[in-house]
Design an enzyme around this catalytic site. Sequence first.
Site, PDB file in Angstrom:
ATOM      1  N   LYS A  20     -11.624  -5.194  -5.813  1.00 38.56           N
ATOM      2  CA  LYS A  20     -12.540  -4.431  -5.935  1.00 38.56           C
ATOM      3  C   LYS A  20     -11.717  -2.745  -6.192  1.00 38.56           C
ATOM      4  CE  LYS A  20     -13.470  -4.263  -1.055  1.00 38.56           C
ATOM      5  NZ  LYS A  20     -12.291  -3.941  -0.410  1.00 38.56           N
ATOM      6  N   LYS A  79      -5.368 -11.476  -8.714  1.00 36.36           N
ATOM      7  CA  LYS A  79      -6.762 -11.586  -7.958  1.00 36.36           C
ATOM      8  C   LYS A  79      -7.775 -10.744  -8.629  1.00 36.36           C
ATOM      9  CE  LYS A  79      -7.218 -10.007  -3.919  1.00 36.36           C
ATOM     10  NZ  LYS A  79      -7.677  -9.563  -2.326  1.00 36.36           N
ATOM     11  N   LYS A 134       0.832  -1.337  -0.097  1.00 36.85           N
ATOM     12  CA  LYS A 134      -0.027  -0.019   0.142  1.00 36.85           C
ATOM     13  C   LYS A 134       0.776   1.427   0.164  1.00 36.85           C
ATOM     14  CE  LYS A 134      -4.340  -1.778   0.791  1.00 36.85           C
ATOM     15  NZ  LYS A 134      -5.793  -1.798   1.161  1.00 36.85           N
TER      16      LYS A 134
HETATM   17  P1  ATP Z   1      -8.916  -4.322  -2.183  1.00 36.04           P
HETATM   18  O1  ATP Z   1      -9.072  -4.243  -3.548  1.00 36.04           O
HETATM   19  O2  ATP Z   1      -9.319  -2.925  -1.712  1.00 36.04           O
HETATM   20  O3  ATP Z   1      -7.420  -4.545  -1.643  1.00 36.04           O
HETATM   21  P2  ATP Z   1     -10.308  -6.695  -2.072  1.00 36.04           P
HETATM   22  O4  ATP Z   1     -11.419  -7.013  -3.127  1.00 36.04           O
HETATM   23  O5  ATP Z   1      -9.001  -7.503  -2.385  1.00 36.04           O
HETATM   24  O6  ATP Z   1      -9.923  -5.348  -1.699  1.00 36.04           O
HETATM   25  P3  ATP Z   1     -10.789  -6.978   0.900  1.00 36.04           P
HETATM   26  O7  ATP Z   1     -11.585  -6.040   1.253  1.00 36.04           O
HETATM   27  O8  ATP Z   1      -9.373  -6.998   1.140  1.00 36.04           O
HETATM   28  O9  ATP Z   1     -10.879  -7.462  -0.654  1.00 36.04           O
HETATM   29  O10 ATP Z   1     -11.393  -8.405   1.257  1.00 36.04           O
HETATM   30  C1  ATP Z   1     -12.632  -8.798   1.699  1.00 36.04           C
HETATM   31  C2  ATP Z   1     -12.797 -10.261   1.804  1.00 36.04           C
HETATM   32  O11 ATP Z   1     -12.847 -10.950   0.576  1.00 36.04           O
HETATM   33  C3  ATP Z   1     -11.526 -10.946   2.508  1.00 36.04           C
HETATM   34  O12 ATP Z   1     -12.060 -12.027   3.249  1.00 36.04           O
HETATM   35  C4  ATP Z   1     -10.765 -11.345   1.405  1.00 36.04           C
HETATM   36  O13 ATP Z   1      -9.999 -12.621   1.708  1.00 36.04           O
HETATM   37  C5  ATP Z   1     -11.910 -11.753   0.314  1.00 36.04           C
HETATM   38  N1  ATP Z   1     -11.560 -11.923  -1.187  1.00 36.04           N
HETATM   39  C6  ATP Z   1     -11.143 -10.412  -1.626  1.00 36.04           C
HETATM   40  N2  ATP Z   1     -11.117 -10.849  -3.043  1.00 36.04           N
HETATM   41  C7  ATP Z   1     -11.074 -12.188  -3.165  1.00 36.04           C
HETATM   42  C8  ATP Z   1     -10.936 -12.971  -4.361  1.00 36.04           C
HETATM   43  N3  ATP Z   1     -10.589 -12.690  -5.557  1.00 36.04           N
HETATM   44  N4  ATP Z   1     -11.083 -14.288  -4.335  1.00 36.04           N
HETATM   45  C9  ATP Z   1     -11.536 -14.682  -2.937  1.00 36.04           C
HETATM   46  N5  ATP Z   1     -11.917 -13.902  -1.948  1.00 36.04           N
HETATM   47  C10 ATP Z   1     -11.409 -12.697  -1.989  1.00 36.04           C
END
Ligand code: ATP
Length: 335
Positions: free
Chosen positions: A203, A200, A118
């Site tokens: 969002k 991955k 970050k």
């Molecule tokens: P950011 O893009 O803001 O880093 P993110 O979409 O990766 O966010 P988080 O808010 O960090 O998501 O995670 C919320 C939950 O969703 C966590 O438990 C994380 O492990 C799960 N998660 C996020 N992305 C995935 C994915 N692509 N597949 C499965 N689980 C996910």
Amino acid sequence: MTEEKVNKKRIYSAIQPSGQLTLGNYLGALRNFPKLQSDYDCVYCIANMHSLTVRQEPAELKERIYSLLALYLACGLDPQKNVLYLQSHVHEHAELAWILNCYTYNGELSRMTQFKDKSSKHADNINAGLFTYPVLMAADILLYQSDFVPIGQDQKQHLELSRDIADRFNRLYGKTFVIPNPLLSRQGAKIMSLQDPDKKMSKSDTNTSNFVLIVEDPSSIIKKFKKAVTDSGSEVRYDEENKPGISNLINIYAAVTDKNVIEVEHEFENARYGEFKAAVGEAVVSALTPVRERYAQLMQDKGYLDEVLKDGRMKASEIASVTLKDVYEKVGFVV
Ligand code: ATP
Ligand code: LTN
């Protein structure tokens, strides 16, 4: 400890309201939460204090808090069976985080890979909150004497640190915190980007073709799946290394239809990529439609959402205040 805690193990998890949630968040996290509500005593937090480590537009942040609560409910979390609350409503989080800051070493925090990631992504705003974020996360978990914490692979390092801090405190002052264990989602729960299946689905991705949102319009979902990157060859066969695009789509189809990979391969034995991609889009739409509809209704009723938050605040504070009082006594504050 509360009465229920005597009989059931406690689950604690949190999601930040820092963007609209994707199919990845749904399959990896949200969808699994309601399955736990009968067997465990579950507490789910909307981690809005964590979101401030990255600049947020205030009006948007406020709307996303309601939106995340509505999604928790739309996915099937029953507010009678689970504690659903907003982090900033329970002042004990900030207070315990301060105490735990004094039991965490700079060296430990500088090893956190999310801090490194970050800081490079937001080089113009490497604030102290970004650095101490894992301590606030430890405070979240430890305040509720949590036994299990459902998290994705990316949060494992933070959970390890929470365990180390809890153990350090317990050794110094006697048993104060339950040592939490990670509850890692199944392997199939790592959903990859639709255009770039080596990374991955996330969002915060700037390319909207890479993800589908839980509440996205069905025609847009179908379009994105039709456009999803596939691989050379023509067989619908699972091979993560050589066919990452198709393997990701197989995983998604398997997850939303509750089938296993072999069954999916068999079902599409004679299908072309185009047909398969259309089927995945349709299956995702069917899985998400009830959630989207329920979500839309809930978002119309902010009064109800406020009531859920009020109730959650009361129940969460009741648990958190007991832990904080114990901590204050142990360190020698006059309470
Ligand atoms: P950011 O893009 O803001 O880093 P993110 O979409 O990766 O966010 P988080 O808010 O960090 O998501 O995670 C919320 C939950 O969703 C966590 O438990 C994380 O492990 C799960 N998660 C996020 N992305 C995935 C994915 N692509 N597949 C499965 N689980 C996910
Ligand atoms: N850091 C997590 C969100 C989070 C969390 C928590 C998860 C904040 N506090 C406590 C589990 C337990 C994330 O970014 N996904």
